[in-house]
Design an enzyme around this catalytic site. Structure first.
Site, short mmCIF file in Angstrom:
data_model
loop_
_atom_site.label_atom_id
_atom_site.label_comp_id
_atom_site.label_asym_id
_atom_site.label_seq_id
_atom_site.Cartn_x
_atom_site.Cartn_y
_atom_site.Cartn_z
N LYS A 35 0.84 -1.20 0.00
CA LYS A 35 0.00 0.00 0.00
C LYS A 35 0.88 1.26 0.00
CE LYS A 35 -0.21 -0.24 5.02
NZ LYS A 35 -0.94 -0.80 6.17
N TYR A 266 14.28 33.06 4.30
CA TYR A 266 13.04 33.60 4.88
C TYR A 266 13.13 33.72 6.40
CZ TYR A 266 10.50 32.84 0.48
OH TYR A 266 10.06 32.87 -0.81
C1 LIG Z 1 -0.16 -1.58 6.95
C2 LIG Z 1 -0.62 -2.83 7.55
C3 LIG Z 1 0.29 -3.86 7.87
C4 LIG Z 1 1.78 -3.69 7.78
O1 LIG Z 1 2.24 -3.01 8.93
P1 LIG Z 1 3.80 -2.70 9.15
O2 LIG Z 1 3.86 -2.12 10.50
O3 LIG Z 1 4.19 -1.74 8.10
O4 LIG Z 1 4.50 -4.01 9.02
C5 LIG Z 1 -0.24 -5.06 8.29
N1 LIG Z 1 -1.57 -5.22 8.44
C6 LIG Z 1 -2.46 -4.25 8.19
C7 LIG Z 1 -3.91 -4.49 8.39
C8 LIG Z 1 -2.01 -3.02 7.74
O5 LIG Z 1 -2.90 -2.05 7.49
#
Ligand SMILES: *Cc1c(COP(=O)(O)O)cnc(C)c1O
Length: 374
Positions: A35, A266
């Site tokens: 993702k 700035y």
């Molecule tokens: C993003 C996610 C993961 C992965 O988590 P990490 O801490 O990046 O390993 C696993 N399970 C779900 C449901 C997630 O949303």
């Protein structure tokens, strides 16, 4: 024509991390979380690397990301972990994506469209074992499982939960959540199909948890070379260590010598106290090098650390290189990653920004031109 700012992604490091995590997963299969465009590393390219090494499934947040994976030709199961609204359902069938449902709301629509397509759709059910964010509650699980069994065209293939504190090695929370998950499963045991797969472990669960692997694990951040608890993650018992995958590099676009007493940029938040040699970088908050790093961060020039001075602006950042020799316009400057013997980690930058490594990787990776090396 490409920007002078560049994010480099190491395939070798991605491979190393995947193989290390797969070893940790032992008998559990590995769903690689891709993702957020692979946590900023480029979903499609990373998915290729993981697929070649035998990743069993991909995890994405929204269906649209799953569609991109299918359009790129991936045939592994793709789990859509968030956002199953009725309008999303046609895409699940068209692209053969596996929905993770969080309650009973969308089940009738899934069933209706399954019958319309004359197909069965496999789905996973997300339970809230104590994350407190999404999923169905303890007392709802049995009824929802029975409803899935009853509705034509639906097949329950998995039940999952998520850990809220698996990044904290000391916390008892992870083992409490795990036993709560097992109790949830027990309440519905008689209705759960034999081959239904259970999964709960994110990177923290996989790396630090006990008996958390179950049937499948879902590592994300660790694939990309960071530990969920920052750098104190260290190495495992065999001395293996994750390798960082991302470098963020830019170039010197101007070398300037200014006298003592010069206000810089700035707001003049920094005034030189000595004759100063500055380099100007073509990177700023537009590129994810956030304004809150002003006066806090360092970069690598000629393999040595040099401090960012003055306010970081939209496209320009100043660095004090008075103490370094031989710097030239065009030289490579490293904002994240290694240069020679020195290195700046995502955790160090996260510390300066008051955030976590995840956010640094997404920010730099998704705002800049990515190139794959090795
Ligand atoms: C993003 C996610 C993961 C992965 O988590 P990490 O801490 O990046 O390993 C696993 N399970 C779900 C449901 C997630 O949303």
């Amino acid at each position: 024509m490409e920007s002078l700012n560049r994010v480099e992604i190491s395939r070798t490091a991605l491979r190393h991390n995947f193989l290390l995590l797969r070893k940790q997963a032992a008998d559990a299969t590995v769903m690689v979380m891709v993702k957020a465009d692979g946590y900023g590393h480029g979903m499609i390219e990373c998915a290729k690397v993981f697929s070649e090494l035998g990743a069993c499934a991909f995890g994405v947040a929204e269906a649209v990301e799953g569609v991109r994976l299918r359009q790129a030709g991936f045939t592994e199961p793709v789990f859509v972990l968030a956002g199953i609204l009725p309008e999303i359902v046609p895409a699940l069938f068209k692209y053969n994506l596996t929905p993770v449902v969080v309650d009973d709301w969308v089940l009738p629509e899934l069933s209706r469209q399954a019958q319309e397509h004359n197909r069965e759709i496999g789905l996973h059910l997300k339970t809230d074992a104590g994350m407190g964010r999404q999923g169905c509650l303890f007392e709802q699980v049995s009824a929802i499982v029975q409803q899935i069994n009853r509705l034509p065209g639906l097949r329950l293939e998995g039940i999952m939960a998520h850990f809220p504190m698996a990044d904290d090695r000391e916390s008892q929370n992870t083992s409490r959540i795990l036993s709560r998950f097992h109790r949830i499963i027990a309440t519905a045991r008689e209705y759960i199909p034999e081959d239904c797969r259970l999964h709960i472990a994110n990177s923290g669960g996989l790396l630090y948890g006990i008996d958390t692997n179950l049937d499948m694990v879902r590592p994300g951040i660790s694939l990309y070379g960071c530990y969920p608890n920052g750098e104190q993650g260290g190495r495992d018992a065999k001395g293996d260590k994750l390798q960082s995958v991302m470098r963020f590099v830019t170039r010197v676009i101007q070398l300037r010598r200014v006298p003592a007493g010069t206000g810089l940029g700035y707001g003049h938040i920094f005034t030189t106290s000595r004759p100063t040699t500055l380099v100007v970088l073509p990177a700023g908050y537009e590129d994810g090098y956030l304004r809150c790093l002003s006066g806090k961060s360092s970069v690598l020039v000629k393999g040595q650390r040099a401090p960012v001075v003055g306010r970081i602006s939209m496209n320009l950042t100043l660095v004090d290189v008075t103490d370094l020799d031989g710097v030239q316009p065009g030289d490579e400057v490293v904002l994240l990653g290694r240069q020679g013997e020195e290195g700046i980690t995502a955790d160090e930058i996260a510390g300066w920004m008051g955030t976590i490594n995840y956010e640094v990787l997404c920010l730099f990776g998704n705002l800049n031109n990515r190139v794959f090396v090795d």
